[in-house]
Write an enzyme that holds these catalytic residues in place. Structure first.
Site, mmCIF file in Angstrom:
data_model
loop_
_atom_site.group_PDB
_atom_site.id
_atom_site.type_symbol
_atom_site.label_atom_id
_atom_site.label_comp_id
_atom_site.label_asym_id
_atom_site.label_seq_id
_atom_site.Cartn_x
_atom_site.Cartn_y
_atom_site.Cartn_z
ATOM 1 N N ASP A 31 0.856 -1.192 0.000
ATOM 2 C CA ASP A 31 0.000 0.000 0.000
ATOM 3 C C ASP A 31 0.887 1.235 0.000
ATOM 4 O O ASP A 31 1.906 1.296 0.697
ATOM 5 C CB ASP A 31 -0.924 -0.018 1.224
ATOM 6 C CG ASP A 31 -2.079 0.959 1.086
ATOM 7 O OD1 ASP A 31 -3.235 0.505 0.951
ATOM 8 O OD2 ASP A 31 -1.831 2.194 1.112
ATOM 9 N N ILE A 32 0.496 2.253 -0.757
ATOM 10 C CA ILE A 32 1.288 3.474 -0.883
ATOM 11 C C ILE A 32 1.272 4.290 0.419
ATOM 12 O O ILE A 32 2.177 5.111 0.645
ATOM 13 C CB ILE A 32 0.757 4.314 -2.078
ATOM 14 C CG1 ILE A 32 1.810 5.253 -2.605
ATOM 15 C CG2 ILE A 32 -0.531 5.053 -1.729
ATOM 16 C CD1 ILE A 32 1.494 5.866 -3.967
ATOM 17 N N ASN A 88 -12.696 -3.445 2.476
ATOM 18 C CA ASN A 88 -13.607 -2.309 2.584
ATOM 19 C C ASN A 88 -14.548 -2.339 1.387
ATOM 20 O O ASN A 88 -14.110 -2.527 0.252
ATOM 21 C CB ASN A 88 -12.824 -0.993 2.594
ATOM 22 C CG ASN A 88 -11.988 -0.833 3.848
ATOM 23 O OD1 ASN A 88 -12.374 -1.295 4.921
ATOM 24 N ND2 ASN A 88 -10.846 -0.180 3.731
ATOM 25 N N GLN A 95 -14.538 2.311 1.186
ATOM 26 C CA GLN A 95 -13.819 1.870 -0.016
ATOM 27 C C GLN A 95 -13.533 3.088 -0.879
ATOM 28 O O GLN A 95 -14.429 3.907 -1.121
ATOM 29 C CB GLN A 95 -14.662 0.856 -0.805
ATOM 30 C CG GLN A 95 -13.925 0.264 -2.004
ATOM 31 C CD GLN A 95 -14.763 -0.780 -2.749
ATOM 32 O OE1 GLN A 95 -15.933 -0.985 -2.439
ATOM 33 N NE2 GLN A 95 -14.157 -1.404 -3.753
ATOM 34 N N HIS A 101 -10.015 -5.519 -3.526
ATOM 35 C CA HIS A 101 -8.687 -5.689 -2.938
ATOM 36 C C HIS A 101 -8.814 -6.108 -1.487
ATOM 37 O O HIS A 101 -9.685 -5.651 -0.767
ATOM 38 C CB HIS A 101 -7.848 -4.400 -3.041
ATOM 39 C CG HIS A 101 -8.539 -3.175 -2.532
ATOM 40 N ND1 HIS A 101 -9.472 -2.502 -3.281
ATOM 41 C CD2 HIS A 101 -8.430 -2.503 -1.364
ATOM 42 C CE1 HIS A 101 -9.917 -1.461 -2.596
ATOM 43 N NE2 HIS A 101 -9.310 -1.439 -1.417
ATOM 44 N N HIS A 103 -6.887 -5.978 2.003
ATOM 45 C CA HIS A 103 -5.787 -5.400 2.777
ATOM 46 C C HIS A 103 -5.227 -6.488 3.692
ATOM 47 O O HIS A 103 -5.978 -7.113 4.441
ATOM 48 C CB HIS A 103 -6.284 -4.269 3.683
ATOM 49 C CG HIS A 103 -6.820 -3.064 2.985
ATOM 50 N ND1 HIS A 103 -6.082 -1.907 2.838
ATOM 51 C CD2 HIS A 103 -8.028 -2.810 2.417
ATOM 52 C CE1 HIS A 103 -6.826 -0.985 2.219
ATOM 53 N NE2 HIS A 103 -8.003 -1.506 1.960
HETATM 54 P P1 5GP Z 1 -9.688 1.247 0.164
HETATM 55 O O1 5GP Z 1 -9.751 2.587 0.840
HETATM 56 O O2 5GP Z 1 -10.442 1.292 -1.162
HETATM 57 O O3 5GP Z 1 -10.106 0.099 1.012
HETATM 58 O O4 5GP Z 1 -8.169 0.971 -0.124
HETATM 59 C C1 5GP Z 1 -7.457 1.552 -1.167
HETATM 60 C C2 5GP Z 1 -6.002 1.548 -0.762
HETATM 61 O O5 5GP Z 1 -5.241 1.810 -1.903
HETATM 62 C C3 5GP Z 1 -5.652 2.611 0.279
HETATM 63 O O6 5GP Z 1 -5.119 1.983 1.445
HETATM 64 C C4 5GP Z 1 -4.605 3.477 -0.444
HETATM 65 O O7 5GP Z 1 -3.559 3.915 0.399
HETATM 66 C C5 5GP Z 1 -4.124 2.546 -1.535
HETATM 67 N N1 5GP Z 1 -3.674 3.232 -2.739
HETATM 68 C C6 5GP Z 1 -4.291 4.268 -3.372
HETATM 69 N N2 5GP Z 1 -3.602 4.621 -4.466
HETATM 70 C C7 5GP Z 1 -2.528 3.791 -4.533
HETATM 71 C C8 5GP Z 1 -1.441 3.679 -5.456
HETATM 72 O O8 5GP Z 1 -1.330 4.386 -6.453
HETATM 73 N N3 5GP Z 1 -0.512 2.711 -5.192
HETATM 74 C C9 5GP Z 1 -0.621 1.887 -4.105
HETATM 75 N N4 5GP Z 1 0.356 0.978 -3.941
HETATM 76 N N5 5GP Z 1 -1.624 1.967 -3.232
HETATM 77 C C10 5GP Z 1 -2.579 2.910 -3.439
#
Ligand code: 5GP
Ligand code: ZN
Length: 115
Positions: A31-32, A88, A95, A101, A103
């Site tokens: 994760d970034i 999420n 989300q 995805h 985590h």
């Molecule tokens: P969500 O919030 O949809 O459950 O998770 C999305 C995740 O993607 C977040 O934890 C966010 O930090 C990660 N993320 C968003 N953009 C990027 C990216 O460009 N590269 C990577 N490696 N992770 C990302």
């Protein structure tokens, strides 16, 4: 596959990511913005909007995502100490990327209930 989708772009390798594991159907990358010492995202290479949609369309693929999540925990050495798997989903689920995805969070004690 849509190039509008951030994670499809990571699968296509047009957006860089730190890949930690890959199979024919699944990709795992860091994760970034990590929320724990281990914070890896495990995604199907095929685009599905969220985990339940993926599982309905292709149950075997959902199983492969979970299996890779377990492999990632082993690779990062958090399998014995424990870890958390999170999908999420939707607005209340917070989300933000609408490509399914998982985590994989570990390397510290988690709290419950989640925020
Ligand atoms: P969500 O919030 O949809 O459950 O998770 C999305 C995740 O993607 C977040 O934890 C966010 O930090 C990660 N993320 C968003 N953009 C990027 C990216 O460009 N590269 C990577 N490696 N992770 C990302
Ligand atoms: Zn996608």
């Amino acid at each position: 596959m849509s190039t509008e989708c951030l994670f499809c772009r990571i699968v296509e390798r047009t957006l860089p990511a730190t890949v930690v594991h890959e199979t024919e159907t699944v990709l795992a990358f860091r994760d970034i913005d990590p929320k724990a010492p281990t914070h890896v995202l495990v995604i199907p290479k095929e685009h599905h909007a969220d985990a339940a949609t993926m599982a309905s369309a292709d149950p075997a693929l959902a199983g492969e995502v979970l299996a890779v999540a377990g492999e990632v925990a082993k690779l990062d050495g958090v399998d014995a100490s424990g870890y958390r798997l999170v999908f999420n989903t939707g607005s209340d689920g917070q989300q933000t990327v609408f490509h399914a995805h998982c985590h994989v969070l570990g390397g510290r004690g988690m709290t419950w209930p989640p925020g």
